[in-house]
Design an enzyme around this catalytic site. Structure first.
Site, PDB file in Angstrom:
ATOM      1  N   SER A 146     -11.637 -51.983 -21.441  1.00 19.22           N
ATOM      2  CA  SER A 146     -10.635 -50.161 -20.889  1.00 19.22           C
ATOM      3  C   SER A 146     -10.408 -49.936 -22.753  1.00 19.22           C
ATOM      4  O   SER A 146      -9.748 -49.124 -23.113  1.00 19.22           O
ATOM      5  CB  SER A 146      -9.721 -50.824 -19.712  1.00 19.22           C
ATOM      6  N   ASP A 204      -4.252 -55.435 -25.669  1.00 15.83           N
ATOM      7  CA  ASP A 204      -5.318 -54.918 -26.131  1.00 15.83           C
ATOM      8  C   ASP A 204      -5.504 -54.039 -27.332  1.00 15.83           C
ATOM      9  O   ASP A 204      -6.987 -54.553 -28.096  1.00 15.83           O
ATOM     10  CB  ASP A 204      -5.576 -55.252 -24.525  1.00 15.83           C
TER      11      ASP A 204
HETATM   12  C1  MEV Z   1      -4.951 -58.638 -20.352  1.00 17.20           C
HETATM   13  O1  MEV Z   1      -6.342 -58.967 -20.910  1.00 17.20           O
HETATM   14  C2  MEV Z   1      -3.638 -59.404 -20.752  1.00 17.20           C
HETATM   15  C3  MEV Z   1      -2.126 -59.102 -19.664  1.00 17.20           C
HETATM   16  O2  MEV Z   1      -0.994 -59.457 -20.505  1.00 17.20           O
HETATM   17  C4  MEV Z   1      -1.730 -57.858 -19.107  1.00 17.20           C
HETATM   18  C5  MEV Z   1      -1.545 -57.299 -20.430  1.00 17.20           C
HETATM   19  O3  MEV Z   1      -1.159 -57.724 -21.343  1.00 17.20           O
HETATM   20  O4  MEV Z   1      -1.146 -55.875 -20.286  1.00 17.20           O
HETATM   21  C6  MEV Z   1      -2.845 -60.433 -18.726  1.00 17.20           C
END
Ligand code: MEV
Length: 396
Positions: A146, A204
């Protein structure tokens, strides 16, 4: 407004250490994967905005004239870039989504509309565009699909509206934006992520924008100077899960057992810092003992993530299968299924790697051998395409 076709791509990511802890202000180490999302934007003059996402079977079209008439002043209230829940509700009305619309579909459409109306709303007239987005990344597997989607949208919309220049020069097959332009792309992509995930940390979209290997903490990003070229196995358990729910689950556990869960988060933070230190050392003077430290860190973090409640039997199976072959694995991303990574030590014979892949595949998992540190968001020539893009376009 630009009138040429734009072709943009952005990578997915894996988190080496710090998932979940990062949401609570701790350090995360994340690296870009050479699995990418691609976006083709074609300005057109049929008075429509078309959005097509072939991976999840979406084809959506809006009349620009109708969107133009809408009262979109809600996008300018308060901090113009913060998609509050009220704003997302208003966007749902604008989108005209049916009640039975799947969550993934509706969030992807809402993030698009949010970015389109916010970025292009500054133009005298909203542009008529045809946008197709497709991906090599499995969806909902913790690989940042995403974020790569939001990064591609932000980069393409900012470029077509001339908020940032197109960095592609004559004869270039591929190029990247300047640091300042990447900062703007990242800022908007983060807002797209907030529409999709509610309260993401931003790690991300940062990896997808900048590429390479990053240390991330509370919005502060720094690139690791000389990250070693680590080889990993990336395994998708194919067990579906929802990042938003898993993040909320950790938050609830922290609220319920603060004395127990806060030290876990602090320990994960220390694991990330130790990993960063070892990776730095490996970049300077590689030695076999460093891999042993990386393996211990992987094992400890995997146990902590289980204690946070984001493990899954499929991930336990992945750890057991690889452990039986002397290899160490942990979940990556949100957990609850999704993906895991296995460190491949140098000197590991190829037949042994193949046997491990085979063992994982026979558990019903998908498995890729890959290295980490791919380039971030990039713009490609639409006339001299590389074979990977051409193949995908042919299939659209
Ligand atoms: C998701 O890829 C990583 C998490 O730490 C959520 C985030 O950092 O937004 C679980």
């Amino acid at each position: 407004m630009l009138s040429e076709v734009l072709l943009v791509s952005a990578p997915g990511k894996v988190i080496l250490h710090g998932e979940h802890a990062v949401v609570h202000g701790k350090v995360a180490l994340a690296v870009a994967l050479n699995l990418r999302t691609f976006l083709r934007l074609q300005p057109h003059s049929n008075g429509k905005v078309d959005l097509s996402l072939p991976n999840i079977g979406i084809k959506w079209a809006w009349d620009v004239a109708r969107l133009q008439l809408l009262d979109t002043s809600f996008l300018e209230q308060g901090d113009a870039t913060t998609p509050t829940p009220e704003l997302v509700e208003k966007l749902k009305e604008v989108a005209g989504l049916p009640d039975d619309c799947a969550v993934t579909e509706s969030l992807a459409v809402l993030a698009f509309l949010y970015l389109y109306l916010s970025i292009c709303g500054k133009q005298r007239a909203l542009p008529s565009l045809d946008i197709v987005v497709w991906s090599e990344l499995p969806h909902g597997a913790g690989l940042g699909s995403s974020a790569a989607y939001s990064v591609c949208l932000a980069a393409a919309l900012l470029t077509v509206c001339e908020e940032i220049p197109n960095p592609l020069k004559d004869g270039d097959r591929v190029n990247r934006w300047t640091k300042e332009d990447l900062e703007l792309i990242n800022k908007w992509a983060f807002q797209g992520e907030r529409v999709i995930h509610g309260n993401p940390s931003g790690v991300d979209n940062a990896v997808s924008t900048w590429g390479g290997a990053l240390r991330y903490q509370q919005g502060k990003i720094s690139s690791l100077k000389r990250p070693p070229a680590l080889q990993i196995l990336l395994t998708n358990t194919k067990v579906p899960r929802n990042t938003r729910t898993l993040v909320a689950g950790v938050r609830n556990r922290l609220l319920k057992f603060p004395e127990i869960v806060a030290p876990l988060l602090t320990s994960i933070d220390a694991i990330s810092l130790e990993c960063e230190r070892v990776l730095g050392e490996m970049g300077e003077a590689p030695a076999p003992e460093q891999y042993l430290v990386l393996e211990e860190l992987i094992d400890m973090n995997q146990h902590h993530l289980n204690a946070l409640g984001v493990g899954h039997t499929s991930l336990d199976q992945l750890c057991q299968v690889t452990r039986a072959r002397g290899l160490h694995s942990k979940l990556t991303g949100a957990g609850g299924g999704g993906c895991g990574i296995t460190l491949l030590k140098p000197g590991l014979e190829q037949p042994e790697v193949e046997a491990t892949k085979q063992a994982l595949t026979s558990c019903g998992f998908d498995c890729w051998e890959t290295s980490i540190g791919a380039p971030g968001v990039s713009i490609h020539s639409a006339t001299s395409l590389d074979s990977r893009v051409q193949q995908a376009l042919d299939g659209l």
